[in-house]
Design a protein around this motif. Structure first.
Motif, PDB file in Angstrom:
ATOM      1  N   LYS A 131       0.840  -1.214   0.000  1.00  0.00           N
ATOM      2  CA  LYS A 131       0.000   0.000   0.000  1.00  0.00           C
ATOM      3  C   LYS A 131       0.869   1.256   0.000  1.00  0.00           C
ATOM      4  N   GLU A 132       1.976   1.218   0.750  1.00  0.00           N
ATOM      5  CA  GLU A 132       2.851   2.395   0.863  1.00  0.00           C
ATOM      6  C   GLU A 132       3.419   2.786  -0.505  1.00  0.00           C
TER       7      GLU A 132
ATOM      8  N   GLU B  48       0.638   4.108  -2.785  1.00  0.00           N
ATOM      9  CA  GLU B  48       0.239   5.477  -2.425  1.00  0.00           C
ATOM     10  C   GLU B  48       1.303   6.488  -2.846  1.00  0.00           C
TER      11      GLU B  48
ATOM     12  N   THR C  13       0.938   9.921  -5.528  1.00  0.00           N
ATOM     13  CA  THR C  13       1.301  11.318  -5.243  1.00  0.00           C
ATOM     14  C   THR C  13       1.913  12.034  -6.453  1.00  0.00           C
TER      15      THR C  13
END
Length: 495
Positions: free
Chosen positions: A296-297, A300, A304
């Motif tokens: 997920k990191e 995400e 950005t």
């Protein structure tokens, strides 16, 4: 095209020469095989001659598997469109695929080829870390698009330093047979991981910042190289400390091929989880699809950038229906367990040949991913390149398709469809035995030159006098590989 309309083989060759790029090479170029049909582990030429396929890791569950064909055809009759529309196949397939992976790896991006998957993995790494430098391995191959040629020494090794991408750093291949650090040494995993740390330190001194380390979980084009257990864990530690992430390329070796595990990176142990896993080839059994799975990191971090990610065909309903069918077949036919059993049988047969043939330097592999390294001299490790090519061509005459690869093109590669069975293994090894016997007699190579006083094979040593012992044997009972130094010279790399 019906059989009556089929082109003569010479006409097919002529049209290929006229309209297909000259750098697109073909198997057995001086006498290519024209394949018109395939089923299971067999391919058939235009005359109906059957060939045993030991090459095709794309037709993972077997050529033209009826369940896979049916799933694709039924979905094609119903709907095929791009993935911007909501569709169950996409999410159900993502869920089923994720269930085979560690929980941390939970976000999927579907694309169309291993090259696309690895290219996207680099983009994710660059965006997530804000860094640029990539560490790759000697002899690695990650794909054919521009970004991947830059990180594939298998392709770019002939370039001069001035032409090579300055933000790409090449670490030694963790090859414990022929490489810088060998299995007879106390801790080759740490020694090879330390090489990566030196690269990071050197890059930092020049102002570089590490975005990612990328490696095939088992090197394929590099010669069926099996990294020593613990290597990936230590590399990941060094890379993450430098702000980078770890990309495991499973394009050639995933989906149960290694037998003991579903993914080859899991051979390193449960304590190792990459930040990104890329997959391709076997995922669709020949249908063009692939996937990038990450945390997920990292996902995400990619968001950005503000740039939407869109792939017209990636994850379309037909591809996902086919992908689901492939996963179902692997489970239904216990192909992972089959790969472990048949791979073990194949490796045991090859081990016996190694004790008989001086041309066989090393047997290494896991499940149905096995390499046989041929050498002219088993102490100096002189590559038997011409001999490997000769074996491949002689096998073709016996209607068996095998290939040779590695930096010296001297490693016979087994990566057949997963339905390849013990009878197939018996046949191939029997033919290899006959071919090597004939070649060794013609070359005047005798085994007694390479025997110790006790009649065992002498082992190669590196420049420090460390012997190669083959580094892995099975633990009892659970079928899992565990690292363990072997005590006997004739015990080699076991599957």
């Amino acid at each position: 095209m019906s059989a009556a309309e089929r082109l003569e083989k010479n006409k097919t060759i002529d049209l290929r020469k006229k309209h297909i790029g000259p750098s697109c090479k073909i198997f057995f170029s001086h006498d290519p095989i024209k394949i018109v049909q395939a089923k299971g582990q067999y391919m058939y030429d235009e005359k109906g001659q059957r060939y045993l396929d030991c090459i095709n890791n794309v037709a993972h569950v077997g050529h033209c598997h009826p369940d896979v064909v049916k799933a694709g055809a039924q979905q094609m009759e119903q709907l095929n469109t791009n993935s911007r529309f909501l569709h169950d196949n996409l999410v159900l397939y993502a869920q089923k695929l994720q269930a085979t992976l560690p929980d941390k790896l939970s976000v999927c991006y579907f694309v169309n080829s291993g090259s696309e998957a690895n290219d996207l993995a680099l983009r994710l790494a660059w965006q997530h870390t804000g860094h640029k430098d990539i560490i790759t391995l000697e002899n690695a191959y990650h794909g054919h698009v521009s970004s991947l040629i830059d990180i594939s020494p298998y392709k770019f090794h002939q370039l001069s330093d001035a032409e090579a991408n300055q933000s790409v750093h090449v670490a030694p291949s963790p090859d414990v047979y022929r490489g810088k650090y060998r299995a007879g040494q106390p801790d080759p995993a740490t020694a090879y991981a330390d090489e990566v740390k030196h690269i990071i330190d050197k890059a930092h001194k020049k102002g570089g910042k590490i975005a990612a380390f990328i490696a095939e979980s088992l090197q394929s084009c590099g010669g069926q190289v099996i990294p020593p257990v613990g290597y990936f864990q230590q590399v990941a530690q060094h890379v993450r400390k430098a702000g980078g992430i770890f990309i495991a390329d499973e394009v050639q070796v995933g989906f149960g091929r290694v037998g003991s595990h579903f993914w080859a990176f899991q051979l390193q142990g449960e304590d190792f989880v990459p930040d990104i896993v890329t997959m391709g080839k076997p995922i669709g059994n020949g249908h063009p699809m692939s996937c990038v799975v990450t945390t997920k990191e990292v996902a995400e971090g990619f968001l950005t950038s503000g740039m939407e990610y869109f792939n017209t065909f990636g994850g379309n309903p037909v591809s996902c229906a086919i992908g689901l069918a492939v996963l179902d077949v692997i489970v239904k036919e216990d192909l992972q367990g089959h790969a472990l059993r048949v791979g073990r049988h194949l490796t045991n047969l090859l081990e016996k040949q190694r004790d008989k043939h001086p041309l066989i330097g090393d047997i290494r592999g896991r499940g149905l991913f096995v390499g046989v390294e041929l050498v002219r001299d088993s102490l100096k490790l002189t590559p038997a390149t011409a001999e490997a090519q000769q074996v491949v061509y002689k096998l073709k005459e016996q209607h068996i398709l095998l290939s040779a690869d590695g930096p010296h093109r001297n490693v016979l590669k087994f990566k057949p469809p997963m339905c390849f069975n013990t009878e197939d293994a018996d046949l191939v090894v029997e033919k290899i035995d006959l071919i090597l016997t004939e070649m060794e007699e013609a070359l005047g190579i005798k085994l007694h030159n390479t025997l110790n006083e006790d009649g065992k094979r002498k082992l190669p040593t590196d420049e420090n006098g460390h012997q190669y012992h083959g580094g892995l044997v099975h633990s009892r009972g659970n079928g899992q590989e565990v690292p363990q130094q072997t005590k006997h010279n004739n015990k080699r790399l076991k599957t």
